[in-house]
Enzyme design. Structure first.
Site, PDB file in Angstrom:
ATOM      1  N   VAL A  32      -5.287 -27.161  16.317  1.00 50.88           N
ATOM      2  CA  VAL A  32      -5.273 -27.751  15.217  1.00 50.88           C
ATOM      3  C   VAL A  32      -5.431 -26.494  13.693  1.00 50.88           C
ATOM      4  O   VAL A  32      -6.998 -26.820  13.892  1.00 50.88           O
ATOM      5  CB  VAL A  32      -4.925 -28.860  15.566  1.00 50.88           C
ATOM      6  CG1 VAL A  32      -5.033 -29.603  13.254  1.00 50.88           C
ATOM      7  CG2 VAL A  32      -4.603 -29.415  16.196  1.00 50.88           C
ATOM      8  N   GLU A  67       5.524 -13.776   9.881  1.00 53.92           N
ATOM      9  CA  GLU A  67       6.348 -12.420  10.719  1.00 53.92           C
ATOM     10  C   GLU A  67       7.775 -12.223  10.253  1.00 53.92           C
ATOM     11  O   GLU A  67       8.179 -13.086   9.010  1.00 53.92           O
ATOM     12  CB  GLU A  67       6.640 -13.011  11.999  1.00 53.92           C
ATOM     13  CG  GLU A  67       4.628 -13.958  12.698  1.00 53.92           C
ATOM     14  CD  GLU A  67       4.776 -14.622  13.975  1.00 53.92           C
ATOM     15  OE1 GLU A  67       6.043 -13.959  14.553  1.00 53.92           O
ATOM     16  OE2 GLU A  67       4.286 -15.291  13.843  1.00 53.92           O
ATOM     17  N   ASP A  83       5.458 -25.028  12.471  1.00 50.92           N
ATOM     18  CA  ASP A  83       3.748 -24.485  12.829  1.00 50.92           C
ATOM     19  C   ASP A  83       3.863 -26.087  12.573  1.00 50.92           C
ATOM     20  O   ASP A  83       2.285 -26.889  13.088  1.00 50.92           O
ATOM     21  CB  ASP A  83       3.598 -24.206  12.312  1.00 50.92           C
ATOM     22  CG  ASP A  83       1.803 -23.402  12.734  1.00 50.92           C
ATOM     23  OD1 ASP A  83       1.760 -23.363  13.631  1.00 50.92           O
ATOM     24  OD2 ASP A  83       1.673 -23.252  11.489  1.00 50.92           O
ATOM     25  N   GLY A  90       1.493  -8.831   6.371  1.00 51.85           N
ATOM     26  CA  GLY A  90       0.983  -9.678   7.783  1.00 51.85           C
ATOM     27  C   GLY A  90       0.668 -11.824   7.925  1.00 51.85           C
ATOM     28  O   GLY A  90      -0.541 -11.465   8.700  1.00 51.85           O
ATOM     29  N   PHE A 136      -5.804 -12.091  27.398  1.00 53.07           N
ATOM     30  CA  PHE A 136      -6.771 -11.084  27.150  1.00 53.07           C
ATOM     31  C   PHE A 136      -6.063 -10.248  25.518  1.00 53.07           C
ATOM     32  O   PHE A 136      -6.272  -8.698  25.702  1.00 53.07           O
ATOM     33  CB  PHE A 136      -7.523  -9.440  27.739  1.00 53.07           C
ATOM     34  CG  PHE A 136      -8.260  -9.327  28.044  1.00 53.07           C
ATOM     35  CD1 PHE A 136      -9.732 -10.572  27.478  1.00 53.07           C
ATOM     36  CD2 PHE A 136      -8.966  -8.234  28.015  1.00 53.07           C
ATOM     37  CE1 PHE A 136     -10.812 -10.028  26.864  1.00 53.07           C
ATOM     38  CE2 PHE A 136     -10.097  -7.437  27.840  1.00 53.07           C
ATOM     39  CZ  PHE A 136     -10.663  -8.878  27.545  1.00 53.07           C
ATOM     40  N   GLU A 161      -9.756 -27.329  19.849  1.00 50.03           N
ATOM     41  CA  GLU A 161      -9.714 -26.907  19.151  1.00 50.03           C
ATOM     42  C   GLU A 161      -8.974 -26.178  18.744  1.00 50.03           C
ATOM     43  O   GLU A 161      -8.732 -26.382  17.080  1.00 50.03           O
ATOM     44  CB  GLU A 161     -11.276 -27.489  18.855  1.00 50.03           C
ATOM     45  CG  GLU A 161     -11.905 -26.734  17.177  1.00 50.03           C
ATOM     46  CD  GLU A 161     -11.710 -27.855  16.615  1.00 50.03           C
ATOM     47  OE1 GLU A 161     -10.719 -28.402  15.539  1.00 50.03           O
ATOM     48  OE2 GLU A 161     -12.826 -28.834  16.474  1.00 50.03           O
ATOM     49  N   GLY A 189      -6.847 -23.752  13.451  1.00 51.84           N
ATOM     50  CA  GLY A 189      -7.627 -22.524  13.083  1.00 51.84           C
ATOM     51  C   GLY A 189      -9.006 -22.980  13.125  1.00 51.84           C
ATOM     52  O   GLY A 189     -10.066 -23.657  13.968  1.00 51.84           O
ATOM     53  N   LYS A 211      -1.054 -24.791  21.311  1.00 51.14           N
ATOM     54  CA  LYS A 211       0.349 -25.551  20.836  1.00 51.14           C
ATOM     55  C   LYS A 211       1.200 -25.990  21.682  1.00 51.14           C
ATOM     56  O   LYS A 211       1.185 -26.975  21.832  1.00 51.14           O
ATOM     57  CB  LYS A 211       0.484 -25.368  19.376  1.00 51.14           C
ATOM     58  CG  LYS A 211      -0.459 -24.533  18.175  1.00 51.14           C
ATOM     59  CD  LYS A 211       0.208 -24.409  17.069  1.00 51.14           C
ATOM     60  CE  LYS A 211      -0.454 -23.959  16.357  1.00 51.14           C
ATOM     61  NZ  LYS A 211      -0.728 -22.514  16.134  1.00 51.14           N
ATOM     62  N   LYS A 257       1.620 -29.070  14.744  1.00 54.20           N
ATOM     63  CA  LYS A 257      -0.073 -29.969  14.492  1.00 54.20           C
ATOM     64  C   LYS A 257      -0.282 -30.610  14.539  1.00 54.20           C
ATOM     65  O   LYS A 257      -0.680 -31.651  15.311  1.00 54.20           O
ATOM     66  CB  LYS A 257      -0.368 -28.955  13.659  1.00 54.20           C
ATOM     67  CG  LYS A 257      -0.637 -27.534  13.713  1.00 54.20           C
ATOM     68  CD  LYS A 257      -1.014 -26.534  12.513  1.00 54.20           C
ATOM     69  CE  LYS A 257      -1.360 -25.252  13.065  1.00 54.20           C
ATOM     70  NZ  LYS A 257      -0.881 -23.254  11.801  1.00 54.20           N
TER      71      LYS A 257
END
Lengths: 328, 328
Positions: free
Chosen positions: B138, B196, B207, B193, B8, B135, B140, B111, B211
Site C-alpha cells: 500500500v 503501462e 489498483d 514510464g 529476483f 507495508e 510504496g 497486493k 489498496k
C-alpha cells in the site's frame, strides 16, 4: 504493564483517561503532581481521581510525593508530563534520571530534558536496559520519531526540514490569506489561544529550534544544543514580503532545517512554493524527511493540544508494551 | 536473521543490495526466481549473484527451485516479491501459505494475496506465531501500515482517504496544470514510464481499490473484496471539468475513501480544495487518517518504484528483527 503518571494537568489527565477508556492492557498504579499523590498497586480508580481533582484540585494526599512514587516499585513505566522549565529541564530532568537509574522505562512530553541532556539520558536508559521515549516532544500528534525509527528503518536520512511551530504557521497563514500585519495576526492568535501572552518562545523561533536540537541529537547523534541553532523568528516578516512571494505562487513559512552534510541547523522564515507539501494552513505542523531509499516522506498533523500529546504518549506506551516489555 | 528472497526482479535485487550494503544484521541465505535458485546457509555472495544474473539471466542453478527453498530450513523470513497475478494472487499466495505454515515470517510486496486472502493469511500467521508484513503493498515508500499499527497506536481510526495511485495523480496534475486532455496526459505518462501500455488497471481505479480492500481488512477487519468497492476511474474526467474546479481554487483528484460508519468504500474522481494536504503533484501518493486523539494525520510520499518498494520491505524486516525475533 503498570504506569505511573507524574504531572496531572490536561496531558496527564488525558493519558489516564485514554488508558482507562481503551483496552490497552495498561494499568495506572500511581499518580502525583506537585501537591499530592496516590498509589494503588492493583490499579487506581481514575474516574474517582479525576472527580476529586476537579473538586479539590488534588489527585491524592499531600503525604505521598512525586519522589515517593518515582522511588517506589509500583510501576514499570514513568509517564513524565510535569510542568517543566524548558531552559533548565527541571523538575522533569531529575525525575527522568531517577526513574531510568531505577530500571524503569520513561515516556515524556517535556522538551527540556530531552533537548538538554539527550546523550546522558540515552546512555542511562541503555545502561539500565530500559527505554526512553519522547514522541510527544516533537510535533505533537505527528508520529515523527516512530516513522524515523521504524516506518522508514533502514533508510539513511540525509536532511529533515519542516514547519515545527503551529503558532508561527497560524500567524503567517493569516498574513498571507487575509493580508493582516504581523501584529494583527499575532493578536488574533492570542485571542484564539494559539499564542501566549508573551509569545517570544514561539515567534522568535526558539520552540522550533529546541525541536531541531532533539532531532539532530536523536537522528544523527550530532551533540547539539540550542546555542548551535541559527535562529531567525517571524516577528520581522512583513505582509508586503508575503504578498510579493504570493505573486509568484510562493509564500513564506517558518522552516526549521537540519542538513548535517552541509552543517545546516537553522530556523528561519523561508520562501517556499505554495504547491509544496510543507505549505500547510493554520496551526498544523509538517515535516519532510529526505532519505536514500524512500525518497521524500512528508508528515502533516497537529503539533499541539492535550489530546494530541496524549496520543503520542499512548503510542510510546504501547510500543514499549508490544516491542520491549514482552522480551523479558 | 536469515532471509530468503523469492522473485529476483528489480525489487528483489534492490532488497538484496540494501541488506548487503547496510549494517542490518540480516543475512540473505537463499534466492530463487522462476528459472533458478541458490542456497547458502552461511550467507550468499550477493555481488557475485547480481553479476551472474546480469550476464546469464540466472540467479542460481535450475536444479534449485522456489519450492526447494520455501520448504527448506535455510531461512527465518521469506521476502516474497515474485511476479504475481493481482487477480488470482498466484503464485505468491501459495508461497506465502507454505512459508507461514512452516513457521516462517513473511514480508511481501504482492497486493494479490493480501487483498484476496487477508483473513486466512492473518490467521495462519497467528497460528504459527509468526508475522506477515505487507507495508509495500500500500502506497510504496509511505510507512502507512507502520503508522497505523504503531505511530498512532491507541487511536481509533474513523476514516481513511487519499491518493492511492500515482499514475492517475500524474495525469490529473498535468491536465490541471497544462490544460492537457485526458488522452494527451495519458500519452505523456506512458512516455515517461508512469503508465503501462494497457493502463486499465490504473486509470479505471482498480489498483487504488485493491489498496482500499487491504486497508479495510487490515485496519477494521471489514472482510471486503474488490467487488465491494464502488469504483469510478479517471478516464471520463475532462479538462473542462478540472478547469471549472480550478476557477474556485479547487481541483480534481482520484480519491479512495474508507468510512466504515457510513459504509463507504469507494474510489472516485473528487473535487477537493487546492490547499488540502492531499493535493499533491505528479506521481506522489498521499493519505489522510482521521483519528479520535491525534486528529488528522496526512502522509505523503512516493507510491511506487523499486527502491521505494525495497524501502518498505527493509522496514518490515527490521521491525521483525527488532520487535519480534529477539523475543524468543
Amino acid at each position: 504493564m503498570r504506569i505511573a503518571i507524574i504531572g496531572f494537568g490536561s496531558v496527564g489527565r488525558g493519558v489516564a483517561e485514554v488508558i482507562t477508556a481503551k483496552d490497552t492492557g495498561l494499568t495506572v498504579t500511581a499518580i502525583a503532581d506537585s501537591k499530592s499523590g496516590i498509589i494503588d498497586h492493583s490499579g487506581l480508580d481514575i474516574g474517582a481521581i479525576l472527580k476529586n481533582k476537579k473538586s479539590t484540585g488534588m489527585c491524592g494526599t499531600p503525604e505521598i510525593t512525586v519522589s515517593d512514587i518515582i522511588s517506589s516499585d509500583a510501576y514499570d513505566v514513568l509517564v513524565e508530563v510535569s510542568p517543566t522549565n524548558a531552559e533548565t529541564g527541571e523538575p522533569a530532568l531529575g525525575y527522568i534520571r531517577e526513574a531510568l537509574a531505577g530500571g524503569k522505562h520513561v515516556v515524556t512530553s517535556n522538551k527540556g530534558p530531552v533537548s538538554l541532556k539527550f546523550e546522558e539520558l540515552h546512555a542511562l536508559a541503555a545502561e539500565n536496559n530500559v527505554m526512553l521515549r519522547y514522541e510527544a516532544t516533537v510535533c505533537g500528534a505527528i508520529p515523527l520519531m516512530h516513522t524515523i525509527e521504524h516506518g522508514i528503518a533502514g533508510n539513511k536520512i540525509s536532511r529533515l526540514y519542516g514547519v515545527f511551530n503551529g503558532t508561527c504557521n497560524y500567524i503567517l497563514t493569516r498574513m498571507a490569506e487575509e493580508g493582516l500585519t504581523y501584529k494583527q495576526a499575532l493578536l488574533e492568535a492570542r485571542e484564539l489561544g494559539y499564542a501566549e501572552a508573551d509569545p517570544t518562545y514561539d515567534v522568535k523561533g526558539i520552540d522550533a529550534a529546541i525541536k531541531l536540537v532533539i532531532l539532530a541529537n536523536a537522528v544523527w547523534g550530532m551533540k547539539k544544543s540550542l546555542a548551535d541553532v541559527d535562529i531567525i523568528g517571524i516577528d520581522d516578516v512583513t505582509s508586503a514580503a508575503i504578498a510579493l512571494a504570493e505573486r509568484e505562487d510562493q509564500t513564506i513559512r517558518l522552516i526549521g532545517e537540519i542538513d548535517p552534510a552541509n552543517e545546516i541547523l537553522r530556523v528561519s522564515p523561508t520562501i517556499i512554493p505554495k504547491s509544496h507539501p510543507l505549505v500547510v494552513r493554520d496551526t498544523l505542523n509538517a515535516v519532510t524527511i529526505e532519505t536514500d531509499l524512500a525518497g521524500e516522506i512528508t508528515l502533516i498533523g497537529k503539533g499541539a493540544g492535550s489530546s494530541e500529546t496524549a496520543s503520542a504518549i499512548i503510542a510510546d506506551l504501547l510500543f514499549i508494551r508490544d516491542c520491549y516489555d514482552r522480551r523479558d
